[in-house]
Design an enzyme around this catalytic site. Structure first.
Site, short mmCIF file in Angstrom:
data_model
loop_
_atom_site.label_atom_id
_atom_site.label_comp_id
_atom_site.label_asym_id
_atom_site.label_seq_id
_atom_site.Cartn_x
_atom_site.Cartn_y
_atom_site.Cartn_z
N LYS A 209 0.84 -1.21 0.00
CA LYS A 209 0.00 0.00 0.00
C LYS A 209 0.87 1.26 0.00
O LYS A 209 0.65 2.18 -0.76
CB LYS A 209 -0.91 -0.05 1.24
CG LYS A 209 -1.86 1.10 1.36
CD LYS A 209 -2.86 0.80 2.46
CE LYS A 209 -3.15 2.05 3.26
NZ LYS A 209 -4.03 1.79 4.39
N GLU A 215 10.96 -4.73 3.37
CA GLU A 215 10.97 -6.14 2.96
C GLU A 215 10.47 -6.30 1.52
O GLU A 215 11.07 -6.99 0.69
CB GLU A 215 10.07 -6.98 3.89
CG GLU A 215 10.57 -7.12 5.31
CD GLU A 215 10.10 -5.99 6.22
OE1 GLU A 215 9.74 -4.89 5.70
OE2 GLU A 215 10.11 -6.18 7.43
N GLY A 269 -4.25 -1.99 5.99
CA GLY A 269 -3.49 -3.11 5.43
C GLY A 269 -4.08 -4.46 5.81
O GLY A 269 -4.22 -5.36 4.98
N ARG A 270 -4.46 -4.61 7.08
CA ARG A 270 -4.94 -5.91 7.55
C ARG A 270 -6.36 -6.23 7.07
O ARG A 270 -6.89 -7.29 7.34
CB ARG A 270 -4.82 -6.02 9.07
CG ARG A 270 -5.37 -4.84 9.85
CD ARG A 270 -4.81 -4.82 11.27
NE ARG A 270 -5.17 -3.63 12.02
CZ ARG A 270 -4.50 -2.49 12.02
NH1 ARG A 270 -3.43 -2.36 11.24
NH2 ARG A 270 -4.88 -1.47 12.75
N GLU A 355 -2.54 -6.26 15.88
CA GLU A 355 -2.13 -4.95 15.33
C GLU A 355 -3.28 -3.95 15.55
O GLU A 355 -3.05 -2.76 15.73
CB GLU A 355 -1.80 -5.06 13.83
CG GLU A 355 -1.04 -3.84 13.31
CD GLU A 355 -0.47 -4.04 11.90
OE1 GLU A 355 0.77 -4.08 11.77
OE2 GLU A 355 -1.25 -4.14 10.93
N HIS A 386 -0.81 -32.72 19.71
CA HIS A 386 0.40 -33.47 20.04
C HIS A 386 1.53 -32.52 20.38
O HIS A 386 2.70 -32.86 20.31
CB HIS A 386 0.76 -34.38 18.87
CG HIS A 386 -0.35 -35.32 18.54
ND1 HIS A 386 -0.51 -36.54 19.16
CD2 HIS A 386 -1.44 -35.16 17.74
CE1 HIS A 386 -1.62 -37.12 18.71
NE2 HIS A 386 -2.20 -36.30 17.85
N LYS A 514 11.00 -0.03 12.54
CA LYS A 514 11.42 0.10 11.13
C LYS A 514 12.55 1.10 11.01
O LYS A 514 13.55 0.88 10.33
CB LYS A 514 10.24 0.57 10.27
CG LYS A 514 9.10 -0.41 10.15
CD LYS A 514 8.05 0.16 9.21
CE LYS A 514 6.76 -0.63 9.25
NZ LYS A 514 5.67 -0.04 8.49
#
Ligand SMILES: O=P(O)(O)OC[C@H]1O[C@](O)(CO)[C@@H](O)[C@@H]1O
Length: 553
Positions: A209, A215, A269-270, A355, A386, A514
């Site tokens: 966005k 990254e 974003g999410r 977030e 397990h 960041k």
């Protein structure tokens, strides 16, 4: 800068009458067992069953009764939740710290009444065209070969949602293209993904966005090098699609205007998997599948906006979370999908809930004097049984669980699927009923243990009861039910944020790290110069001893 204007009322939940009643309710409930609730109400299972078009939830295994529920609903009323839901629906700037509305619901309606709905519809037409070109293999790469592999590059909301949904919809995958996801700054993520691929048949979708995320940009540049090392610079137009709110920067990167799809500041974003960021989902499956996903989410929007709170599933789930976090002291919740293709759902929900609601100041900027979002974690059942279920059953913490289970499988092996369902119900039952040390001791004595050993071992084997859980089910995992499920958690997250009086739509807490990483990266290349934190300075020295050359930029 315009003034910060918040359309949501500022109510400290601890100052409401309902909050104080709930403190007393919790003290009483903690003396009871969940089984007691069942023995007082023959219809309990039915009474705490909640239904929406696509999702059902049975909440009978919780420490709730009508009186507790009434106080939780009164808390919602005292905190003016109905008005806040209305503000979200009306598109008011509920994300007031960023001067923005949160219009993700407008991405999943067929209406084109608002400017934003029209923009979303235009964007979907473009997505449909791209799907058609790629699925019909009309879209060819630089050497004229069809595209067979699509690599989606993004992080956070620009990766987790699309990756989760593409995985969950595996039974709907087409045979024309394979979609891969790359997210980590670790170069191995991209390199391992590209190792079996050929540039001729590979298309990259870069989703960011902001078009400023380290990254994503680093991986996108590496992908561009991988492509242009084997082709011409101009071939980028055939091999790159960008999805971003910064179309100008996508063009600077070299991506064709035609291959750029928009994102908007009115979708967080999410919440972006419903936007063009969902293109990898449509490409992995079909455009129609993506539309069905949106339709399922839209149905949940209608349920959230129009259903009275007593029957409103996102509201009830939010109130249950408040009940356990603020009145029982729970700091963790687990989400355990009993469906292998849903295994990435907890990852997506982590970003969505943590977030959004991982905040410690209220909407007026004052420190919270109560807890907000719990830690959410989980993984697919039965695998977790397990592993970490030991802690759920016998650990010292009370961790409410959401079991998510499709009742029917895409597999024709229904008998094996029944094991999945049986295990899910068995876990919920065992958490609720446990097993007393007396019961265990009796069995051990019958098996020949001495009195001493039976008593000792019984303490180790006893299972505390009264560990609450929800069974959230869908008939079958389809695009519609998946859309509804994800939207359910979105609305639950918003409703909880209103009670906690926090802003669910900003995420300032991720920014400082960041900036710090950029400073440290520079220092790593410059003999650790300019580092003020003594621990970082020492770590930098340790990582770059004098005889080791600094990394090349
Ligand atoms: O799409 P972008 O701008 O690359 O951001 C990716 C992610 O980074 C975050 O801003 C957090 O760092 C998320 O909110 C977002 O989903």
């Amino acid at each position: 800068m315009p003034a910060l204007i918040d359309p949501i009322s500022h109510i400290n939940p601890t100052h409401t009458a309902a909050w104080n009643r709930l403190i007393d309710q919790a003290a009483r409930a903690q003396q009871l067992s969940i089984a007691d609730y069942f023995s007082h109400d023959e219809q309990r299972y039915q009474n705490f069953n909640f239904s929406t078009s696509h999702v059902q939830a049975n909440l009978s295994r919780h420490f709730i009764n009508e009186s507790i529920l009434a106080d939780l609903l009164a808390l919602a009323e005292d905190c003016e939740l109905a008005a806040a839901i209305n503000s979200l629906e009306q598109g008011l700037p509920v994300n007031f710290t960023e001067h923005r509305p949160a219009l993700h619901c407008q991405l999943r309606t067929s209406s084109t009444q608002t400017k934003e709905e029209q923009l979303a519809a235009d964007c979907r037409s473009k997505m449909q065209r791209i799907c058609q070109q790629l699925h019909s293999q009309q879209w060819t790469g630089f050497s004229g070969q069809p595209i067979t592999d699509i690599v989606s590059i993004g992080i956070g909301g620009s990766d987790l949602g699309p990756r989760m949904a593409a995985e969950a919809l595996t039974p709907y995958h087409n045979s024309k293209v394979r979609v891969h996801f790359v997210t980590n700054i670790d170069p191995c993520d991209l390199e391992h993904t590209l190792a079996p691929l050929k540039p001729d048949n590979t298309l990259f979708i870069v989703i960011s966005k902001s078009w400023g995320t380290l990254e994503t940009l680093t991986n996108a540049k590496a992908a561009k090098r991988w492509l242009t090392d084997r082709s011409q610079q101009s071939d980028i137009s055939k091999h790159f699609i960008a999805i971003s709110a910064r179309t100008d920067l996508c063009e600077d990167f070299g991506i064709d205007e035609d291959n750029i799809l928009p994102m908007w500041d009115w979708v967080g974003g999410r919440f972006s998997l419903w936007s063009a960021a969902g293109l990898p989902i449509a490409l992995a499956t079909s455009y129609a599948t993506f539309e069905a996903l949106l339709a399922g989410a839209h149905d949940m929007d209608q349920h959230f906006f129009n259903t009275p709170h007593r029957h409103n599933l996102p509201v009830i789930l939010a109130l249950l979370e408040i009940w356990y976090v603020n009145f029982w002291g729970c700091s963790n919740v687990a989400v355990l999908p009993y469906d292998h293709t849903l295994r990435l759902l907890p990852n997506h929900l982590q970003q969505l809930t943590m977030e959004s609601n991982g905040k410690s100041v209220d909407r007026q900027g004052r420190p919270l004097n109560y807890a907000s979002a719990p830690v959410l974690w989980g993984s697919a059942g039965t695998i977790g049984q397990h592993s970490f279920h030991q802690l759920l059953h016998q650990g010292t913490q009370l961790i409410p669980v959401d079991f998510i289970v499709p009742l029917n499988s895409h597999s024709s092996n229904q008998a094996q699927h029944q094991h999945m369902v049986a295990n899910c119900l068995a876990q919920a039952q065992t958490l609720m009923d446990g097993q007393s040390s007396e019961q265990v001791k009796k069995q051990l004595l019958e098996a020949g243990y001495s009195e001493h050993d039976a008593a000792l071992l019984a303490q180790h084997k006893a299972m505390p009861a009264n560990r609450p859980s929800s069974i959230i089910s869908v008939d079958k995992l389809t695009p519609e039910t998946l859309g509804a499920l994800v939207a359910l958690y979105e609305h639950k997250t918003y409703a909880a944020s209103i009670i906690w009086n926090i802003n669910a739509f900003d995420q300032w807490g991720v920014e400082l790290g960041k900036t710090a990483s950029t400073t440290i990266y520079t220092a790593l290349q410059n003999a650790c110069a300019g580092l003020e934190n003594p621990a970082t300075q020492a770590a930098c020295q340790a990582l770059t001893p004098p005889n080791i050359k600094p990394p090349t930029p």
